[in-house]
Design a protein around this motif. Structure first.
Motif, PDB file in Angstrom:
ATOM      1  N   LEU A 470      23.102  24.068  97.915  1.00  9.32           N
ATOM      2  CA  LEU A 470      23.420  23.786  96.517  1.00  9.32           C
ATOM      3  C   LEU A 470      23.499  25.077  95.704  1.00  9.32           C
ATOM      4  CD1 LEU A 470      21.201  20.616  95.901  1.00  9.32           C
ATOM      5  CD2 LEU A 470      23.626  20.721  96.488  1.00  9.32           C
ATOM      6  N   LEU A 471      22.624  26.040  96.011  1.00  2.81           N
ATOM      7  CA  LEU A 471      22.709  27.339  95.344  1.00  2.81           C
ATOM      8  C   LEU A 471      24.019  28.036  95.680  1.00  2.81           C
ATOM      9  CD1 LEU A 471      19.051  28.626  95.872  1.00  2.81           C
ATOM     10  CD2 LEU A 471      20.165  28.329  93.658  1.00  2.81           C
ATOM     11  N   GLY A 472      24.386  28.009  96.957  1.00  7.43           N
ATOM     12  CA  GLY A 472      25.653  28.600  97.344  1.00  7.43           C
ATOM     13  C   GLY A 472      26.831  27.935  96.670  1.00  7.43           C
ATOM     14  N   ALA A 473      26.743  26.614  96.498  1.00  4.46           N
ATOM     15  CA  ALA A 473      27.813  25.878  95.827  1.00  4.46           C
ATOM     16  C   ALA A 473      27.938  26.289  94.360  1.00  4.46           C
ATOM     17  CB  ALA A 473      27.555  24.378  95.940  1.00  4.46           C
ATOM     18  N   LEU A 474      26.814  26.572  93.715  1.00  5.35           N
ATOM     19  CA  LEU A 474      26.859  27.080  92.338  1.00  5.35           C
ATOM     20  C   LEU A 474      27.662  28.372  92.262  1.00  5.35           C
ATOM     21  CD1 LEU A 474      23.290  26.707  90.775  1.00  5.35           C
ATOM     22  CD2 LEU A 474      25.428  25.882  89.821  1.00  5.35           C
ATOM     23  N   LEU A 475      27.411  29.260  93.216  1.00  8.06           N
ATOM     24  CA  LEU A 475      28.135  30.529  93.235  1.00  8.06           C
ATOM     25  C   LEU A 475      29.625  30.300  93.466  1.00  8.06           C
ATOM     26  CD1 LEU A 475      28.005  33.656  93.267  1.00  8.06           C
ATOM     27  CD2 LEU A 475      27.749  33.481  95.754  1.00  8.06           C
ATOM     28  N   VAL A 476      29.946  29.396  94.389  1.00  9.87           N
ATOM     29  CA  VAL A 476      31.360  29.091  94.653  1.00  9.87           C
ATOM     30  C   VAL A 476      32.049  28.613  93.383  1.00  9.87           C
ATOM     31  CG1 VAL A 476      32.920  27.531  95.880  1.00  9.87           C
ATOM     32  CG2 VAL A 476      31.039  28.624  97.106  1.00  9.87           C
ATOM     33  N   ASP A 477      31.375  27.745  92.643  1.00 13.48           N
ATOM     34  CA  ASP A 477      31.996  27.250  91.405  1.00 13.48           C
ATOM     35  C   ASP A 477      32.220  28.378  90.411  1.00 13.48           C
ATOM     36  OD1 ASP A 477      32.717  24.653  89.950  1.00 13.48           O
ATOM     37  OD2 ASP A 477      31.452  25.677  88.485  1.00 13.48           O
ATOM     38  N   GLU A 478      31.234  29.267  90.288  1.00 18.53           N
ATOM     39  CA  GLU A 478      31.400  30.413  89.382  1.00 18.53           C
ATOM     40  C   GLU A 478      32.595  31.257  89.801  1.00 18.53           C
ATOM     41  OE1 GLU A 478      29.650  31.529  86.746  1.00 18.53           O
ATOM     42  OE2 GLU A 478      27.998  30.095  86.677  1.00 18.53           O
ATOM     43  N   ILE A 479      32.719  31.513  91.095  1.00 18.97           N
ATOM     44  CA  ILE A 479      33.796  32.373  91.593  1.00 18.97           C
ATOM     45  C   ILE A 479      35.159  31.706  91.417  1.00 18.97           C
ATOM     46  CG2 ILE A 479      34.779  33.407  93.667  1.00 18.97           C
ATOM     47  CD1 ILE A 479      31.913  33.906  94.636  1.00 18.97           C
ATOM     48  N   VAL A 480      35.256  30.433  91.827  1.00 21.38           N
ATOM     49  CA  VAL A 480      36.555  29.758  91.783  1.00 21.38           C
ATOM     50  C   VAL A 480      37.024  29.564  90.350  1.00 21.38           C
ATOM     51  CG1 VAL A 480      37.766  27.616  92.335  1.00 21.38           C
ATOM     52  CG2 VAL A 480      36.211  28.623  93.998  1.00 21.38           C
ATOM     53  N   VAL A 481      36.134  29.105  89.491  1.00 23.02           N
ATOM     54  CA  VAL A 481      36.525  28.897  88.088  1.00 23.02           C
ATOM     55  C   VAL A 481      36.914  30.221  87.449  1.00 23.02           C
ATOM     56  CG1 VAL A 481      35.701  28.207  85.819  1.00 23.02           C
ATOM     57  CG2 VAL A 481      35.172  26.801  87.813  1.00 23.02           C
ATOM     58  N   GLY A 482      36.125  31.254  87.708  1.00 26.89           N
ATOM     59  CA  GLY A 482      36.459  32.560  87.162  1.00 26.89           C
ATOM     60  C   GLY A 482      37.788  33.075  87.685  1.00 26.89           C
ATOM     61  N   ALA A 483      38.022  32.881  88.988  1.00 30.33           N
ATOM     62  CA  ALA A 483      39.282  33.345  89.585  1.00 30.33           C
ATOM     63  C   ALA A 483      40.475  32.604  89.009  1.00 30.33           C
ATOM     64  CB  ALA A 483      39.219  33.171  91.099  1.00 30.33           C
ATOM     65  N   LEU A 484      40.356  31.280  88.877  1.00 27.00           N
ATOM     66  CA  LEU A 484      41.476  30.491  88.356  1.00 27.00           C
ATOM     67  C   LEU A 484      41.779  30.858  86.910  1.00 27.00           C
ATOM     68  CD1 LEU A 484      40.712  26.969  89.877  1.00 27.00           C
ATOM     69  CD2 LEU A 484      42.502  28.564  90.561  1.00 27.00           C
ATOM     70  N   ASN A 485      40.748  31.010  86.108  1.00 22.95           N
ATOM     71  CA  ASN A 485      40.968  31.393  84.717  1.00 22.95           C
ATOM     72  C   ASN A 485      41.607  32.772  84.620  1.00 22.95           C
ATOM     73  OD1 ASN A 485      39.921  29.002  83.773  1.00 22.95           O
ATOM     74  ND2 ASN A 485      37.848  29.815  83.498  1.00 22.95           N
ATOM     75  N   ALA A 489      45.627  33.836  83.374  1.00 21.89           N
ATOM     76  CA  ALA A 489      45.865  34.777  82.263  1.00 21.89           C
ATOM     77  C   ALA A 489      46.744  35.946  82.678  1.00 21.89           C
ATOM     78  CB  ALA A 489      44.530  35.304  81.746  1.00 21.89           C
ATOM     79  N   ARG A 490      47.079  36.024  83.964  1.00 23.25           N
ATOM     80  CA  ARG A 490      47.869  37.146  84.448  1.00 23.25           C
ATOM     81  C   ARG A 490      49.195  36.668  85.027  1.00 23.25           C
ATOM     82  NH1 ARG A 490      45.319  41.954  85.461  1.00 23.25           N
ATOM     83  NH2 ARG A 490      46.749  42.368  87.192  1.00 23.25           N
ATOM     84  N   ARG A 491      50.189  37.464  84.892  1.00 23.58           N
ATOM     85  CA  ARG A 491      51.486  37.179  85.469  1.00 23.58           C
ATOM     86  C   ARG A 491      52.044  38.488  86.053  1.00 23.58           C
ATOM     87  NH1 ARG A 491      49.759  32.967  84.821  1.00 23.58           N
ATOM     88  NH2 ARG A 491      50.647  31.107  83.844  1.00 23.58           N
ATOM     89  N   GLY A 492      52.919  38.368  86.990  1.00 23.90           N
ATOM     90  CA  GLY A 492      53.531  39.558  87.552  1.00 23.90           C
ATOM     91  C   GLY A 492      53.486  39.548  89.050  1.00 23.90           C
ATOM     92  N   GLY A 493      54.021  40.581  89.661  1.00 21.99           N
ATOM     93  CA  GLY A 493      54.085  40.677  91.100  1.00 21.99           C
ATOM     94  C   GLY A 493      53.505  41.982  91.595  1.00 21.99           C
ATOM     95  N   ILE A 494      53.416  42.104  92.916  1.00 25.47           N
ATOM     96  CA  ILE A 494      52.858  43.283  93.551  1.00 25.47           C
ATOM     97  C   ILE A 494      53.788  43.663  94.690  1.00 25.47           C
ATOM     98  CG2 ILE A 494      50.870  44.264  94.749  1.00 25.47           C
ATOM     99  CD1 ILE A 494      49.276  41.882  93.449  1.00 25.47           C
ATOM    100  N   LEU A 495      54.393  44.855  94.609  1.00 27.38           N
ATOM    101  CA  LEU A 495      55.305  45.337  95.646  1.00 27.38           C
ATOM    102  C   LEU A 495      56.420  44.335  95.915  1.00 27.38           C
ATOM    103  CD1 LEU A 495      52.783  46.905  98.206  1.00 27.38           C
ATOM    104  CD2 LEU A 495      54.112  48.078  96.426  1.00 27.38           C
ATOM    105  N   GLY A 496      56.902  43.683  94.889  1.00 34.16           N
ATOM    106  CA  GLY A 496      57.985  42.731  95.052  1.00 34.16           C
ATOM    107  C   GLY A 496      57.557  41.343  95.454  1.00 34.16           C
TER     108      GLY A 496
END
Length: 801
Positions: A470-485, A489-496
């Motif tokens: 359950l502790l690990g799941a808390l971290l996953v939620d923090e990471i995934v929500v932060g990553a999605l947000n 907020a970002r747009r663009g490409g990398i090396l085409g």
């Protein structure tokens, strides 16, 4: 004050209040059908049902399983009423399994139906914690996924023991507490009472679980509405310290030993008399009474000015915001009807099960004050140290199987500690700080208690692994929500390439690097077996492999190079998200590999320390052969079979329907007359406590293996010094060797440094991925004695015509 978010968050408004939850399903999607989140949960539960129920009877019942099943079967048949015996823990398992037998019949598979169902419910349980103040939607899915692929939970929810039920009760109580704080409905209050009652009737580890839960709740209140009690608590701690000092100064002596081995009423009375007249106990009771009186008086004085017409309870607990722990306590105390209903239901469950539905009133004593009862029995036998396991047992056990929980839980503990520190410094309050702290204490306390306890067994890993997941799941939620947000907020490409293409490419590349390392490590560590006398299964690293050993470092360096380049091109944050995802995928694949082999391929072969004292496949095969022999020789199932005490479990279960099978005592065997046609047992040469002769006139014997046990010394016992055990049971070696703190630390470091040598790396890799045991299996053998007139028929069955 750790008391949650001051804003009331209703389940229906979670996405609106916290739009960063990640999984978004519009109303239009919901109207059309199932949401993405619902579909993912459906997949998890389908896989859980298949993996928990598939082929449940392929594995022979283990020693403990056969005891649980046999007495449940007797109870279901009505032949012997169940009587609580703390050696086999609480009565819930026996009542529940008896009901299963009554409804579905008795078999190896049906014996494991209820644990399997519990396993499915455990996977589903985090769904009730998917609110933003708890695990979050992504975190709940992650928890369900980790419970699904955990080798420990997979194996032991296909195994009839008490531990899965206690884990389900513990997470149910956690759910009830926090859902009640969010929305104080009576159903959550009743769920908490029922959960506690069933856990108390199941397994004694519940006392540690409840102590952890109560400790967090009281500690949180102490930092909030009960803050005036801090001086009282400090004074109580000071008085307790003085009491310990006085015990040493005045030489009061140790507390009386608990008479837990079948005590007489006189012995139990003498124990309580000596206990309650012991100066240390008298002092402790006085401190406890003074603490209660001082606490009540302090809070009454503190709340007097605010009490007004509403009374003292609102004055004390009513200052907290909605959704806080204080408000939850106040809401509960304002519902006396709910408290009464819950208390009555809990007492009915507790005493109803312990007294075998009120037919055995002795269960009242064994469930409460008896010295050979549910709690005192296990406290009394603490120094017995069954299993004789070292303090680091659960550390080495977890590392072999639960990589996800170790990695994510460790990171989550660091994250939550940072949140708690910021809150203590007044620098911000995380919206789920109370829930996070609750899980942190639950995990830490259970891990500490179980590592200290005298009896350590592999199934106990489930109890601290649950909050770790359950502790690990808390971290996953923090990471995934932060990553999605962040990605939105970002747009663009990398090396085409688009960001999605770049991320997916890097993810696949990192997983392929891990796969390349695995295949190369498999090739290089394959080695050769040495000459005769070097020991079974001990591989040697070949000369050509040593020449190419550098590849095992070069491949991970390639992965680090990819990560570094990605960080330069795409940024550190994006690369970190992808790297963590790749690590989770690789560790998940490892756990699926380990769990599948453990649960479906080698569950009755002792290659794993997660399995303790494995019953071999010989037992079921022998049972089938003797049944067929009976029908061929006599035309029915009345073949006379006798077995000794050393082979009684699990044979008592497997011969339960055989009217000709019975247990033989030593006197019957010694006479040598009137013996059954088939005898089964262990000669004294193999076990001094057994009494079956090596050979019997008129019989021909055949050796089988009753149980297997992995060689602990070559796997983990020498990892470190364990001063609490006899010297030969750990790296301590002999009593004259140093065994202080520095020596223990040195032994741990020495074991870690073995992984800087090719030989040490080879042993560990082959153990983890292929379960190769350098010492082979340690078999506990037995003999079957076939009367000579039946031998030709038996040989035809055993070896074929």
């Amino acid at each position: 004050m750790v008391s949650g978010n001051p804003t009331t968050v209703h389940p229906a408004s979670v996405e609106t209040a916290y739009p960063g939850n990640g999984i978004r399903a519009s109303s239009a999607v919901r109207q059309r059908g199932i949401s993405v989140e619902g579909a993912l949960w459906g997949v998890l539960l389908i896989i859980a049902a298949v993996t928990r129920f598939w082929n449940l009877d392929y594995r022979t019942l283990h020693h403990d399983e056969s005891i649980h099943t046999y007495y449940s079967w007797f109870f279901a048949a009505g032949d012997i009423p169940y009587r609580h015996d703390p050696l086999s823990h609480g009565p819930f398992l026996f009542h529940a399994n008896a009901l299963v037998y009554f409804l579905l019949g008795d078999s190896d598979a049906s014996s494991r139906f209820l644990p399997a169902l519990t396993g499915v419910l455990l996977v589903a349980a985090p769904w009730l914690l998917r609110g933003a103040r708890f695990l979050g939607r992504w975190g709940a899915l992650a928890a369900g996924f980790m419970l699904l692929i955990s080798p420990s939970f997979l194996y032991y929810t296909r195994y009839i023991r008490h531990d899965p039920y206690t884990c389900l009760g513990a997470i149910a109580l956690c759910i009830a507490i926090f859902r009640y704080l969010e929305n104080p409905q009576r159903r959550w209050m009743l769920l908490s009472f029922v959960s506690v009652a069933f856990m108390l009737t199941n397994h004694e580890i519940v006392f540690a679980i409840l102590l952890a839960f109560v400790g967090v709740i009281f500690g949180t209140l102490l930092l909030g509405s009960l803050r005036p009690l801090i001086p009282v608590c400090l004074g109580t701690v000071g008085a307790a310290i003085l009491l310990v000092v006085a015990r040493n100064v005045f030489g009061w002596g140790p507390l009386p030993l608990i008479p837990w081995r079948s005590p007489t009423p006189a012995q139990q009375s003498a124990y309580y008399r000596d206990l309650l007249t012991h100066p240390f106990v008298i002092g402790a009771l006085m401190i406890g009474v003074l603490f209660i009186v001082a606490s009540a008086s302090t809070m009454r004085i503190s709340a007097r000015e605010r009490a007004g017409t509403d009374g003292y309870l609102p004055a004390i607990f009513g200052q907290g915001p909605e959704g806080s722990l204080e408000r939850g306590v106040l809401n509960a105390l304002r519902d006396p009807a709910g408290l009464a209903i819950g208390s009555v239901a809990a007492l009915f469950i507790f005493f109803g099960l312990f007294t075998t539905l009120f037919t055995n009133l002795d269960g009242i004593a064994t469930s409460t004050y008896a010295t050979d009862g549910t709690l005192l029995y296990w406290l009394g036998q603490h120094d017995e140290r069954r299993g004789n396991q070292p303090w680091f047992y659960f550390i080495t056990e977890s590392f072999q199987y639960e990589w996800l929980a170790i990695f994510l839980c460790t990171a989550a503990c660091v994250m939550i500690s940072g949140h708690l520190l910021r809150a203590a410094l007044g620098r911000g309050m995380d919206r789920r700080l109370l829930f996070s702290a609750f899980l942190l204490v639950w995990f830490g306390f259970l891990f500490g208690v179980l590592s200290w306890a005298g009896e350590k067994m592999p199934w106990l890993i489930m109890h601290f692994l649950l909050p770790a997941i359950l502790l690990g799941a808390l971290l996953v939620d923090e990471i995934v929500v932060g990553a999605l947000n962040w990605y939105r907020a970002r747009r663009g490409g990398i090396l085409g390439f688009s960001e999605r293409q770049f991320g997916l490419g890097l993810l696949v590349a990192l997983v392929l690097v891990a796969a390349a390392w695995f295949f190369e490590a498999s090739r290089l560590t394959y080695g050769t077996y040495p000459s005769a006398g070097a020991g079974f299964g001990a591989r040697e690293v070949t000369g050509w492999a040593l020449d190419e050993w550098w590849l095992l470092a070069a491949i991970p360096l390639l992965g680090l190079l990819l990560v570094g380049l990605a960080a330069i091109l795409a940024g550190v944050r994006r690369t970190a998200y992808i790297t963590v995802t790749a690590a989770v995928i690789v560790m998940s694949l490892y756990q699926v590999h380990a769990g599948f082999r453990l649960a479906f391929l080698e569950g009755d072969i002792a290659r794993d320390t997660l399995i303790y004292n494995t019953t071999t496949p010989d037992i079921k095969r022998m049972d089938d052969e003797l049944t067929e022999l009976s029908y061929l020789a006599y035309g029915d199932d009345r073949l006379e079979i006798g077995y000794d005490d050393c082979a009684a479990w699990p044979l008592t279960w497997y011969f339960r329907d055989n009217p000709g099978a019975r247990r033989l005592n030593q006197a019957e065997v010694a006479t040598g007359t009137g013996l059954p046609a088939v005898l089964i047992g262990v000669p004294p040469a193999w076990d001094g406590d057994c009494y079956m002769p090596d050979e019997l006139e008129g019989y021909t014997s055949q050796t089988y293996v009753l149980r297997w046990h992995e060689l602990e010394s070559v796997i983990y016992r020498n990892f470190a010094i364990a001063p609490e055990l006899n010297p030969a049971s750990s790296a301590w070696g002999v009593e004259s060797n140093p065994h202080g703190v520095s020596a223990i630390a040195e032994s741990v470091w020495s074991s870690i440094m073995t992984q800087t040598t090719p030989e040490g790396e080879q042993r560990l890799f082959r153990l983890l991925f292929f379960r190769e045991l350098p010492g082979g299996l340690n078999g506990y053998r037995y003999k079957i004695y076939i009367r000579n007139d039946l031998l030709p028929t038996y040989n035809d069955l055993r070896y074929g015509e």
